[in-house]
Design an enzyme around this catalytic site. Structure first.
Site, PDB file in Angstrom:
ATOM      1  N   GLY A 205      -9.756  -8.440   2.324  1.00 57.43           N
ATOM      2  CA  GLY A 205      -8.392  -8.630   2.835  1.00 57.43           C
ATOM      3  C   GLY A 205      -7.856  -7.479   3.653  1.00 57.43           C
ATOM      4  O   GLY A 205      -6.683  -7.133   3.540  1.00 57.43           O
TER       5      GLY A 205
ATOM      6  N   SER B 161      -7.838  -5.734   7.737  1.00 58.30           N
ATOM      7  CA  SER B 161      -8.115  -6.054   9.144  1.00 58.30           C
ATOM      8  C   SER B 161      -9.057  -5.062   9.815  1.00 58.30           C
ATOM      9  O   SER B 161      -9.532  -5.308  10.921  1.00 58.30           O
ATOM     10  CB  SER B 161      -6.801  -6.089   9.928  1.00 58.30           C
ATOM     11  OG  SER B 161      -6.172  -4.819   9.855  1.00 58.30           O
TER      12      SER B 161
ATOM     13  N   ASP C  81       1.308  -1.790  -3.634  1.00 53.93           N
ATOM     14  CA  ASP C  81       1.771  -2.538  -4.809  1.00 53.93           C
ATOM     15  C   ASP C  81       0.927  -2.122  -6.027  1.00 53.93           C
ATOM     16  O   ASP C  81      -0.034  -1.368  -5.888  1.00 53.93           O
ATOM     17  CB  ASP C  81       1.693  -4.058  -4.553  1.00 53.93           C
ATOM     18  CG  ASP C  81       0.265  -4.557  -4.314  1.00 53.93           C
ATOM     19  OD1 ASP C  81      -0.624  -4.253  -5.135  1.00 53.93           O
ATOM     20  OD2 ASP C  81       0.029  -5.266  -3.308  1.00 53.93           O
TER      21      ASP C  81
ATOM     22  N   HIS D 186      -3.144   4.989   0.062  1.00 53.92           N
ATOM     23  CA  HIS D 186      -1.889   5.004   0.834  1.00 53.92           C
ATOM     24  C   HIS D 186      -0.668   5.174  -0.063  1.00 53.92           C
ATOM     25  O   HIS D 186       0.452   4.900   0.359  1.00 53.92           O
ATOM     26  CB  HIS D 186      -1.762   3.733   1.681  1.00 53.92           C
ATOM     27  CG  HIS D 186      -2.718   3.693   2.835  1.00 53.92           C
ATOM     28  ND1 HIS D 186      -2.937   2.559   3.605  1.00 53.92           N
ATOM     29  CD2 HIS D 186      -3.517   4.650   3.368  1.00 53.92           C
ATOM     30  CE1 HIS D 186      -3.826   2.834   4.548  1.00 53.92           C
ATOM     31  NE2 HIS D 186      -4.204   4.089   4.427  1.00 53.92           N
TER      32      HIS D 186
ATOM     33  N   CYS E 225       8.956  14.438  -3.964  1.00 54.95           N
ATOM     34  CA  CYS E 225       9.932  15.356  -3.374  1.00 54.95           C
ATOM     35  C   CYS E 225       9.266  16.071  -2.200  1.00 54.95           C
ATOM     36  O   CYS E 225       8.262  16.775  -2.381  1.00 54.95           O
ATOM     37  CB  CYS E 225      10.405  16.378  -4.402  1.00 54.95           C
ATOM     38  SG  CYS E 225      11.499  17.621  -3.654  1.00 54.95           S
TER      39      CYS E 225
HETATM   40  P1  OAD Z   1      -3.462  -6.105   7.733  1.00 52.36           P
HETATM   41  O1  OAD Z   1      -2.191  -6.872   7.757  1.00 52.36           O
HETATM   42  O2  OAD Z   1      -3.800  -5.267   8.910  1.00 52.36           O
HETATM   43  O3  OAD Z   1      -4.677  -7.108   7.514  1.00 52.36           O
HETATM   44  C1  OAD Z   1      -4.651  -8.061   6.502  1.00 52.36           C
HETATM   45  C2  OAD Z   1      -5.974  -8.824   6.498  1.00 52.36           C
HETATM   46  O4  OAD Z   1      -5.923  -9.747   5.422  1.00 52.36           O
HETATM   47  C3  OAD Z   1      -6.232  -9.639   7.780  1.00 52.36           C
HETATM   48  O5  OAD Z   1      -7.547  -9.388   8.255  1.00 52.36           O
HETATM   49  C4  OAD Z   1      -6.077 -11.090   7.318  1.00 52.36           C
HETATM   50  O6  OAD Z   1      -6.982 -11.957   7.973  1.00 52.36           O
HETATM   51  C5  OAD Z   1      -6.452 -10.963   5.856  1.00 52.36           C
HETATM   52  N1  OAD Z   1      -5.851 -12.023   5.000  1.00 52.36           N
HETATM   53  C6  OAD Z   1      -4.737 -12.761   5.197  1.00 52.36           C
HETATM   54  N2  OAD Z   1      -4.545 -13.626   4.193  1.00 52.36           N
HETATM   55  C7  OAD Z   1      -5.574 -13.429   3.329  1.00 52.36           C
HETATM   56  C8  OAD Z   1      -5.972 -14.041   2.087  1.00 52.36           C
HETATM   57  N3  OAD Z   1      -5.261 -15.016   1.517  1.00 52.36           N
HETATM   58  N4  OAD Z   1      -7.093 -13.585   1.489  1.00 52.36           N
HETATM   59  C9  OAD Z   1      -7.826 -12.593   2.050  1.00 52.36           C
HETATM   60  N5  OAD Z   1      -7.518 -12.006   3.209  1.00 52.36           N
HETATM   61  C10 OAD Z   1      -6.413 -12.417   3.840  1.00 52.36           C
HETATM   62  O7  OAD Z   1      -3.457  -5.241   6.384  1.00 52.36           O
HETATM   63  P2  OAD Z   1      -4.360  -3.996   5.979  1.00 52.36           P
HETATM   64  O8  OAD Z   1      -5.719  -4.088   6.569  1.00 52.36           O
HETATM   65  O9  OAD Z   1      -4.245  -3.819   4.523  1.00 52.36           O
HETATM   66  O10 OAD Z   1      -0.738   1.258   6.083  1.00 52.36           O
HETATM   67  O11 OAD Z   1      -3.576  -2.833   6.702  1.00 52.36           O
HETATM   68  C11 OAD Z   1      -4.025  -1.518   6.552  1.00 52.36           C
HETATM   69  C12 OAD Z   1      -2.869  -0.569   6.574  1.00 52.36           C
HETATM   70  O12 OAD Z   1      -2.074  -0.800   7.732  1.00 52.36           O
HETATM   71  C13 OAD Z   1      -1.875  -0.741   5.440  1.00 52.36           C
HETATM   72  O13 OAD Z   1      -2.257  -0.059   4.268  1.00 52.36           O
HETATM   73  C14 OAD Z   1      -0.607  -0.173   5.996  1.00 52.36           C
HETATM   74  C15 OAD Z   1      -0.671  -0.834   7.353  1.00 52.36           C
HETATM   75  O14 OAD Z   1       0.010  -0.260   8.374  1.00 52.36           O
HETATM   76  C16 OAD Z   1       0.357   2.038   6.095  1.00 52.36           C
HETATM   77  O15 OAD Z   1       1.500   1.600   6.018  1.00 52.36           O
HETATM   78  C17 OAD Z   1       0.051   3.502   6.207  1.00 52.36           C
END
Ligand code: OAD
Length: 236
Positions: free
Chosen positions: A172, A174, A91, A106, A114
């Site tokens: 934020g 995982s 975003d 990412h 393209c």
């Molecule tokens: P995840 O969905 O794996 O993790 C999100 C994290 O945010 C979790 O640890 C939640 O506990 C935390 N969370 C939830 N609500 C929150 C809040 N209000 N404030 C703070 N934290 C909160 O997402 P990412 O770690 O971003 O990649 O995932 C990494 C990558 O995996 C993404 O960029 C995407 C995905 O597959 C691709 O698509 C290549």
């Protein structure tokens, strides 16, 4: 002058209404990665992949940055040293809050790429397999996002920033997806103080020196206020 490097993940945009990936009801519980987020999925069914990213693009365009994005923009404006934001998010909410120089490792929903000639441009809200590249005319237009099995963008630059960091914060995320999951270890090796800001312990929580547990909209403004000596809790 302290250099601060910040990694953000889907959790920072959760309170702006954009779903995370791995929480209950998250994006990957409703869609299989291998159906929508790999080069093989795009080769097999480009229309399906476009539908998935079109929906996310429309949703992201309608979302507003929250207090956590705003606090990071204040930190960039108010901290005397360098503040680098590296995001896994596709975003544009950091920019919408006023942050500059954000590294989108990412990619970005707002950009198109393209696959034939490598040209990049601003994506239309809805992309389709019949779109022609504005440069070479090939019908090989894809969202400019990094899929599983592809190399994240600007990694050398990110590793250089981590090597020079005095403070590293992950917000934020995982810690399930590499290479971003390894950034705390890299920064700690370089001597940075590592802070994890997340409601729960991530998969790599033991790599951090400090944990601030809670929602980004509350924890990030408080952390920024500490760094700016109390001046960071003002609104933008
Ligand atoms: P995840 O969905 O794996 O993790 C999100 C994290 O945010 C979790 O640890 C939640 O506990 C935390 N969370 C939830 N609500 C929150 C809040 N209000 N404030 C703070 N934290 C909160 O997402 P990412 O770690 O971003 O990649 O995932 C990494 C990558 O995996 C993404 O960029 C995407 C995905 O597959 C691709 O698509 C290549």
């Amino acid at each position: 002058m302290e250099k601060i490097v910040i990694l953000t993940g889907a959790g920072i945009s959760a309170e702006s209404g954009l779903g995370t990936f791995r929480d209950a009801g998250g994006i990957w519980s409703e869609n299989r990665i291998e159906d929508v987020a790999t080069p093989e999925a795009f080769a097999r069914d480009a229309a399906r992949v476009h539908r998935f990213y079109n929906a996310r693009r429309v949703q992201a365009a309608a979302a507003e940055p929250n207090a956590a994005h705003a606090a990071l923009a204040r930190l960039q404006a108010g901290h005397p040293g360098e503040v680098v934001i590296v995001t896994q998010n596709v975003d544009g909410l950091h920019e919408a809050a006023g942050s500059r120089g954000v590294i989108h490792m990412h990619g970005e929903l707002a950009r198109a790429l393209c696959a034939a000639c490598g040209l990049r441009w601003d994506a239309a809200p809805e992309m389709s397999p019949s779109d022609a590249c504005p440069g070479c005319g090939a019908r090989a237009c894809r969202p400019d996002v990094v899929w599983f099995g592809e190399m994240p963008y600007r990694m050398e630059e990110v590793l250089d920033h981590l090597a020079g960091a005095d403070v590293f914060a992950a917000i934020g995320t995982s810690g399930e997806v590499w290479p971003a999951a390894g950034f705390a270890q890299e920064a700690a090796l370089a001597g940075a103080h590592c802070v994890e800001i997340n409601p729960e312990a991530s998969a790599v929580a033991s790599d951090f020196h400090e944990a601030r547990r809670g929602r980004a909209s509350e924890m990030v403004p408080a952390w920024v206020a500490d760094l700016l000596g109390g001046a960071g809790d003002q609104s933008l």
